[in-house]
Design a protein around this motif. Structure first.
Motif: not given
Length: 436
Positions: A319-335
């Protein structure tokens, strides 16, 4: 027989009138009578024949006979050949089971590739009797005694109301030719022993045995429907579904006088065969499991947990620094936020400057440890955390961990690490949400 079949088709299978039908044709009397009947009734039919290469030249003689018949009567024909003995050896199957798997896999493939609607087979009333006796001799529940269904998915068996004698009489009256399978004369196979010796004796003892047997099957089907209705009602009281996972409350289950019967009804469709092991699981210690080919049944305290078998995911997600969200393997939101709101199991707030990117998301491993939030730097192994949280084996297997370099940031959905908490020196607050 033609009129009786027409009535059966109109009453029970009206949808076949405008359908494209594949007739499973061995070349024997049953299948050739079926082809003749449906051809006479002007159904849209094609013949399909499997050469299992089990009887040498005789097998190829059957194939040639069917080719000539299809050509003479202008009926489309599909042919295939199988090395049945090699298939049986490779997959450790009996010849009969191997032939069945090869046959029906090919039939369903034809439905798809050639745009046909249904497979029609020539099973008749005597086949039902033979199957009943085979199942009875091996030990079976109601499922093995209710007979062969007239329809099973895309497979239709319109000749089930007819006896072998009726089929033979129709073939003689209409001068229908067929091929006699020499193996049918042998008592090598259980079905042949039953066909040659037991069924004739039963018919001798009771000239109306076939009619009596049909009534018995009808009563058994009614009983089976009652059992299934009861199983559904009780299931709604003791089981809880969570996606693909089913949890069965053992406290409620054990109040039932026939709980083993209910377990059988609920679990049979998931491919289990080790029923005594399943029944023993109820009284076993937590962590005991029983497997089918695709499912696992786990004893966890006072519940049984049914879930699909999943291959362990050893993938590492970056997960890179400017990532806002990932969907796989989990739905994680970064803000990034300016202040902390209420944290929870699904929301954490961390000091971004304490993180080393890229972050790493992967499944937990034995030996992993972290410093739980609020415990003043004390270290705790994840295995101990899971025990304290009373996680089931399945929940533990599905736990993901978010890492920064070689330190855990978050046991996702369970507990944040102390080392990345917000303090008076924090300048950048990163909010991480786990969404369903």
């Amino acid at each position: 027989m033609l009129d009786k079949l027409k009535e059966n088709l109109n009453q029970n299978f009206p949808f076949l009138e405008n359908a494209k039908l594949l007739l499973a044709t061995s070349g024997g009397i049953d299948s050739m009578v079926l082809v003749h009947l449906l051809h006479e009734l002007n159904y849209d039919i094609a013949m399909c024949h499997c050469n299992f290469q089990l009887r040498g030249l005789e097998s190829f003689g059957d194939q040639k006979f069917i080719q000539d018949y299809a050509e003479a009567n202008e009926i489309p024909l599909f042919l295939t050949q199988f090395d049945t003995e090699a298939f049986a050896k490779d997959y450790k199957l009996s010849i009969q089971i191997a032939a069945r798997e090869l046959r029906y896999n090919w039939f369903y493939e034809l439905l798809e590739t050639e745009s046909y609607d249904y497979i029609i087979t020539a099973h008749h009333a005597d086949d039902v009797i033979e199957t009943f006796i085979i199942n009875l001799s091996r030990g079976t529940g109601l499922d093995g005694l209710v007979g062969i269904p007239e329809q099973n998915d895309k497979i239709i068996r319109p000749l089930l109301p007819f006896s072998r004698e009726e089929i033979q009489e129709y073939a003689a009256q209409n001068h229908i030719q067929w091929r006699e399978d020499s193996s049918n004369a042998s008592d090598k196979y259980l079905r042949n022993k039953i066909r040659h010796h037991i069924v004739p004796l039963l018919k001798e003892l009771n000239p109306h045995f076939l009619e009596s047997f049909e009534k018995t099957c009808s009563y058994l089907k009614e009983s089976q429907e009652l059992v299934e209705d009861a199983a559904v009602m009780v299931y709604q009281q003791v089981a809880q579904e969570e996606g693909e996972t089913i949890r069965i409350d053992l406290k409620q289950l054990l109040r039932l006088p026939n709980y083993k019967s209910y377990l059988y009804q609920w679990l049979k469709e998931f491919g289990f065969t080790a029923w005594e092991d399943i029944y023993d699981l109820v009284e076993s210690q937590s962590g005991k499991q029983v497997f089918s080919s695709d499912y696992r049944l786990l004893k966890d305290r006072m519940q049984l947990i049914l879930s699909p078998i999943q291959e362990g995911d050893e993938t590492v997600y970056l997960i890179e620094k400017d990532t806002q969200e990932i969907e796989n393997p989990l739905m994680l939101v970064f803000s990034r936020v300016n202040e902390i709101s209420k944290a929870s199991h699904t929301t954490i707030f961390v000091d971004e400057d304490k993180l080393t990117f890229p972050l790493v998301l992967k499944r937990w491993e034995e030996g992993d440890s972290f410093q739980p939030f609020g415990m003043n730097g004390k270290t705790k192994k994840l295995s101990k955390l899971f025990k304290d949280e009373k996680l089931s084996l399945i929940e533990k297997e599905n736990t993901w961990v978010l890492w920064s370099a070689n330190e855990i940031v978050w046991v996702v959905g369970i507990r944040q690490d102390e080392r990345f908490k917000i303090d008076d020196s924090t300048k950048k607050i990163l909010k991480i949400d786990l969404e369903s």
